[in-house]
Design a protein around this motif. Structure first.
Motif, mmCIF file in Angstrom:
data_model
loop_
_atom_site.group_PDB
_atom_site.id
_atom_site.type_symbol
_atom_site.label_atom_id
_atom_site.label_comp_id
_atom_site.label_asym_id
_atom_site.label_seq_id
_atom_site.Cartn_x
_atom_site.Cartn_y
_atom_site.Cartn_z
ATOM 1 N N GLY A 16 0.806 -1.224 0.000
ATOM 2 C CA GLY A 16 0.000 0.000 0.000
ATOM 3 C C GLY A 16 0.827 1.257 0.000
ATOM 4 N N GLY A 17 0.675 2.050 1.073
ATOM 5 C CA GLY A 17 1.408 3.306 1.174
ATOM 6 C C GLY A 17 2.905 3.148 1.079
ATOM 7 N N GLY A 18 3.428 1.982 1.455
ATOM 8 C CA GLY A 18 4.858 1.722 1.299
ATOM 9 C C GLY A 18 5.269 1.641 -0.160
ATOM 10 N N VAL A 19 4.377 1.108 -0.995
ATOM 11 C CA VAL A 19 4.632 1.104 -2.436
ATOM 12 C C VAL A 19 4.679 2.540 -2.952
ATOM 13 C CG1 VAL A 19 3.706 0.417 -4.687
ATOM 14 C CG2 VAL A 19 3.629 -1.176 -2.762
ATOM 15 N N GLY A 20 3.761 3.375 -2.461
ATOM 16 C CA GLY A 20 3.729 4.771 -2.898
ATOM 17 C C GLY A 20 4.969 5.546 -2.530
ATOM 18 N N THR A 63 14.424 -10.381 1.624
ATOM 19 C CA THR A 63 13.244 -10.372 2.498
ATOM 20 C C THR A 63 12.068 -9.605 1.921
ATOM 21 O OG1 THR A 63 13.994 -8.384 3.671
ATOM 22 C CG2 THR A 63 14.709 -10.525 4.548
ATOM 23 N N THR A 64 12.243 -8.976 0.784
ATOM 24 C CA THR A 64 11.168 -8.150 0.224
ATOM 25 C C THR A 64 9.907 -8.975 -0.028
ATOM 26 O OG1 THR A 64 12.740 -6.654 -0.853
ATOM 27 C CG2 THR A 64 10.491 -6.682 -1.710
ATOM 28 N N MET A 65 8.780 -8.450 0.421
ATOM 29 C CA MET A 65 7.474 -9.045 0.155
ATOM 30 C C MET A 65 6.536 -7.889 -0.185
ATOM 31 S SD MET A 65 4.238 -9.750 1.087
ATOM 32 C CE MET A 65 4.070 -9.476 2.830
ATOM 33 N N LEU A 66 6.349 -7.669 -1.475
ATOM 34 C CA LEU A 66 5.587 -6.521 -1.977
ATOM 35 C C LEU A 66 4.214 -6.969 -2.435
ATOM 36 C CD1 LEU A 66 6.941 -3.665 -4.174
ATOM 37 C CD2 LEU A 66 4.837 -4.820 -4.859
ATOM 38 N N ALA A 67 3.206 -6.172 -2.099
ATOM 39 C CA ALA A 67 1.838 -6.503 -2.538
ATOM 40 C C ALA A 67 0.970 -5.261 -2.499
ATOM 41 C CB ALA A 67 1.237 -7.591 -1.646
ATOM 42 N N MET A 68 -0.107 -5.325 -3.276
ATOM 43 C CA MET A 68 -1.151 -4.305 -3.259
ATOM 44 C C MET A 68 -2.460 -5.019 -2.919
ATOM 45 S SD MET A 68 0.381 -1.410 -4.026
ATOM 46 C CE MET A 68 -0.915 -0.268 -4.483
ATOM 47 N N PRO A 69 -2.699 -5.313 -1.628
ATOM 48 C CA PRO A 69 -3.851 -6.138 -1.233
ATOM 49 C C PRO A 69 -5.089 -5.346 -0.816
ATOM 50 C CG PRO A 69 -2.379 -5.901 0.626
ATOM 51 C CD PRO A 69 -1.790 -5.059 -0.494
ATOM 52 N N GLU A 70 -5.224 -4.134 -1.302
ATOM 53 C CA GLU A 70 -6.253 -3.228 -0.789
ATOM 54 C C GLU A 70 -7.684 -3.700 -1.023
ATOM 55 O OE1 GLU A 70 -2.570 -0.755 -1.321
ATOM 56 O OE2 GLU A 70 -3.587 -2.346 -2.427
ATOM 57 N N CYS A 71 -7.926 -4.477 -2.079
ATOM 58 C CA CYS A 71 -9.302 -4.930 -2.315
ATOM 59 C C CYS A 71 -9.833 -5.764 -1.149
ATOM 60 C CB CYS A 71 -9.374 -5.740 -3.604
ATOM 61 S SG CYS A 71 -9.241 -4.741 -5.109
ATOM 62 N N GLY A 130 -11.532 -3.298 1.277
ATOM 63 C CA GLY A 130 -12.510 -2.334 0.787
ATOM 64 C C GLY A 130 -11.921 -1.064 0.215
ATOM 65 N N LEU A 131 -10.643 -1.101 -0.130
ATOM 66 C CA LEU A 131 -10.005 0.038 -0.791
ATOM 67 C C LEU A 131 -9.673 -0.394 -2.215
ATOM 68 C CD1 LEU A 131 -9.091 2.964 -0.199
ATOM 69 C CD2 LEU A 131 -6.905 2.043 0.615
ATOM 70 N N ILE A 132 -8.805 0.326 -2.885
ATOM 71 C CA ILE A 132 -8.290 -0.066 -4.206
ATOM 72 C C ILE A 132 -6.778 0.154 -4.160
ATOM 73 C CG2 ILE A 132 -10.344 0.232 -5.656
ATOM 74 C CD1 ILE A 132 -7.864 3.049 -5.464
ATOM 75 N N PRO A 133 -6.016 -0.427 -5.082
ATOM 76 C CA PRO A 133 -4.575 -0.187 -5.108
ATOM 77 C C PRO A 133 -4.317 1.291 -5.435
ATOM 78 C CG PRO A 133 -5.129 -2.135 -6.388
ATOM 79 C CD PRO A 133 -6.412 -1.409 -6.107
ATOM 80 N N ASP A 134 -4.190 2.090 -4.387
ATOM 81 C CA ASP A 134 -4.089 3.540 -4.581
ATOM 82 C C ASP A 134 -2.627 3.969 -4.500
ATOM 83 O OD1 ASP A 134 -3.890 3.087 -1.827
ATOM 84 O OD2 ASP A 134 -4.923 4.943 -1.299
ATOM 85 N N VAL A 135 -2.355 5.168 -4.026
ATOM 86 C CA VAL A 135 -1.004 5.766 -3.988
ATOM 87 C C VAL A 135 -0.302 5.606 -5.339
ATOM 88 C CG1 VAL A 135 -0.748 5.534 -1.487
ATOM 89 C CG2 VAL A 135 0.084 3.684 -2.952
ATOM 90 N N GLY A 164 -3.596 -6.670 -8.971
ATOM 91 C CA GLY A 164 -4.495 -5.735 -8.307
ATOM 92 C C GLY A 164 -5.712 -6.409 -7.702
ATOM 93 N N LEU A 165 -6.256 -7.418 -8.378
ATOM 94 C CA LEU A 165 -7.464 -8.085 -7.882
ATOM 95 C C LEU A 165 -7.148 -9.119 -6.807
ATOM 96 C CD1 LEU A 165 -9.545 -8.681 -11.145
ATOM 97 C CD2 LEU A 165 -9.689 -6.790 -9.536
ATOM 98 N N THR A 166 -5.989 -9.744 -6.877
ATOM 99 C CA THR A 166 -5.673 -10.839 -5.958
ATOM 100 C C THR A 166 -4.797 -10.418 -4.788
ATOM 101 O OG1 THR A 166 -3.677 -11.496 -7.184
ATOM 102 C CG2 THR A 166 -5.791 -12.498 -7.856
ATOM 103 N N GLY A 167 -4.083 -9.293 -4.902
ATOM 104 C CA GLY A 167 -3.154 -8.901 -3.854
ATOM 105 C C GLY A 167 -1.991 -9.858 -3.703
ATOM 106 N N THR A 168 -1.652 -10.566 -4.766
ATOM 107 C CA THR A 168 -0.577 -11.559 -4.736
ATOM 108 C C THR A 168 0.730 -10.955 -4.243
ATOM 109 O OG1 THR A 168 -1.571 -12.858 -6.505
ATOM 110 C CG2 THR A 168 0.806 -13.104 -6.184
ATOM 111 N N ARG A 169 1.422 -11.682 -3.378
ATOM 112 C CA ARG A 169 2.674 -11.209 -2.798
ATOM 113 C C ARG A 169 3.850 -11.514 -3.726
ATOM 114 N NH1 ARG A 169 2.050 -12.715 3.649
ATOM 115 N NH2 ARG A 169 0.139 -11.484 3.994
ATOM 116 N N LEU A 170 4.719 -10.536 -3.866
ATOM 117 C CA LEU A 170 5.853 -10.639 -4.776
ATOM 118 C C LEU A 170 7.161 -10.594 -4.010
ATOM 119 C CD1 LEU A 170 4.682 -8.085 -7.504
ATOM 120 C CD2 LEU A 170 4.172 -10.537 -7.370
#
Length: 346
Positions: free
Chosen positions: A115-119, A132-140, A143-148, A166-172
């Motif tokens: 989320g905000g860390g991606v921004g 150790t990096t684990m990046l994701a946009m799990p906002e859905c 109840g949010l959306i991948p914002d920032v 964006g739809l799954t919030g899959t961790r990378l």
């Protein structure tokens, strides 16, 4: 520069050095941290003694797990929706400043980056991931959306990876974060401290090359063709139905993740990633994201999503729609219409 307990801001040699300093909270971004970082960037922008900005974080677990959603929840439950709107508007302005910053902006993205860390990181010029990096946009899921600026980044991922992520919030992990366009370089964890020291000593991001290597193999490349086939469909619901018709493990996991998300957030995210592909600037996407976020407490599922995931932790959200099947185009259009008072200025 000022020094605050939640964010450390100082000049070291020719480097403006920012350290997120809430390790017990996974360095979640508070409103005051947003304002302090923006103030520092504004001061350093025209300072001839500052050659580069470096942002990192305290602790081993996270660069930044996102915005301080508990504070937003408290205000929202009291009927104060304006607090979160101000937070998002100012945060999005900061994201745009990072993307357009005239000096090198280097982010050390260890641990959790969500989320905000991606921004704070993925819009920078030099984005470094590690073991150790684990990046994701799990906002859905909340109840949010991948914002920032997340929709802008997702729209520029290879093929249809943007819709999938964006739809799954899959961790990378490191390799997949680079593959999807959220990062540039991998530095092994045992070389990260030496890189930090070299950056602070030199003020020159060119030293990154001396420490970078090839990350352990990721998984996105292996499923990319299948992801493209599924997520080229015309709606989030069509993608879900195709996922549920397949028998691959990745498809089952993706379908489960989508079924667990906020239907209105999922439908809007799909439309927003598609729309962002034709946006000429990050600011265009941020304005569209604000249209959703400014409404998500009062008319969306944000408060219920946070309640279920963070406050009560029952993982049983009662979202406003029973599933994607119940979301109409009118619902999406309403969430993405110009907000009262007009679009935010960035």
């Amino acid at each position: 520069m000022s020094e605050d307990k939640d964010i450390l801001i100082k000049v070291e040699g020719r480097v403006g050095h920012v350290t997120l300093n809430r390790p017990k909270a996974l360095n979640a971004l508070t409103y005051d941290m947003v304002l302090a970082l923006e103030e520092a960037l504004d001061a350093w922008r025209d300072d001839p003694d500052i050659a580069m900005v470096l942002i990192d974080a305290a602790g081993d677990k996270a660069f930044c797990a996102g915005g301080d959603i508990q504070a937003m929840y408290r205000h929202g439950k009291d009927g104060d929706y304006d607090y979160a709107r101000r937070f998002w508007a100012d945060e999005y302005r900061l994201n745009a400043k990072i993307a357009g910053y005239a000096k090198p902006f280097v982010a050390l993205m260890h641990g959790i980056v969500m989320g905000g860390g991606v921004g704070l990181s993925a819009h920078g010029r030099h984005r470094i991931v590690t073991d150790t990096t684990m990046l994701a946009m799990p906002e859905c899921a909340i109840g949010l959306i991948p914002d920032v600026g997340g929709t802008f980044l997702l729209a520029r991922a290879r093929g249809r990876l943007g819709e999938y992520l964006g739809l799954t919030g899959t961790r990378l992990g490191a390799a997949d974060a680079i593959y999807a366009g959220f990062a540039d370089s991998y530095v092994p964890l045992d070389r990260l401290e030496a890189l930090r020291a070299a950056l602070l000593d030199s003020g020159d991001p060119a030293v990154i090359e001396d420490f970078a290597g090839e990350p352990p193999e990721g998984r996105l490349a292996a499923i990319e063709v299948d992801v493209d086939e599924v997520f080229e469909q015309g709606s989030a619901l069509d993608c879900l139905r195709m996922l549920e018709s397949r028998d691959e493990e990745w498809a089952a996991k993706a379908a489960k993740a989508i079924r667990g998300g906020s239907p209105i957030s999922l439908a809007c995210t799909f439309e927003m990633v598609r729309a962002s592909r034709t946006d000429l600037t990050l600011e265009d996407s941020l304005k569209r994201e604000y249209r959703f976020s400014s409404r998500c407490m009062e008319h969306g599922d944000f408060l219920e999503g946070i309640r279920a995931a963070v406050i009560d932790k029952d993982r049983q959200p009662k979202f406003s729609k029973p599933g994607l099947e119940a979301v109409t185009q009118e619902d999406v259009a309403s969430m993405l219409a110009e907000p009262p008072g007009g679009d935010i200025e960035l």
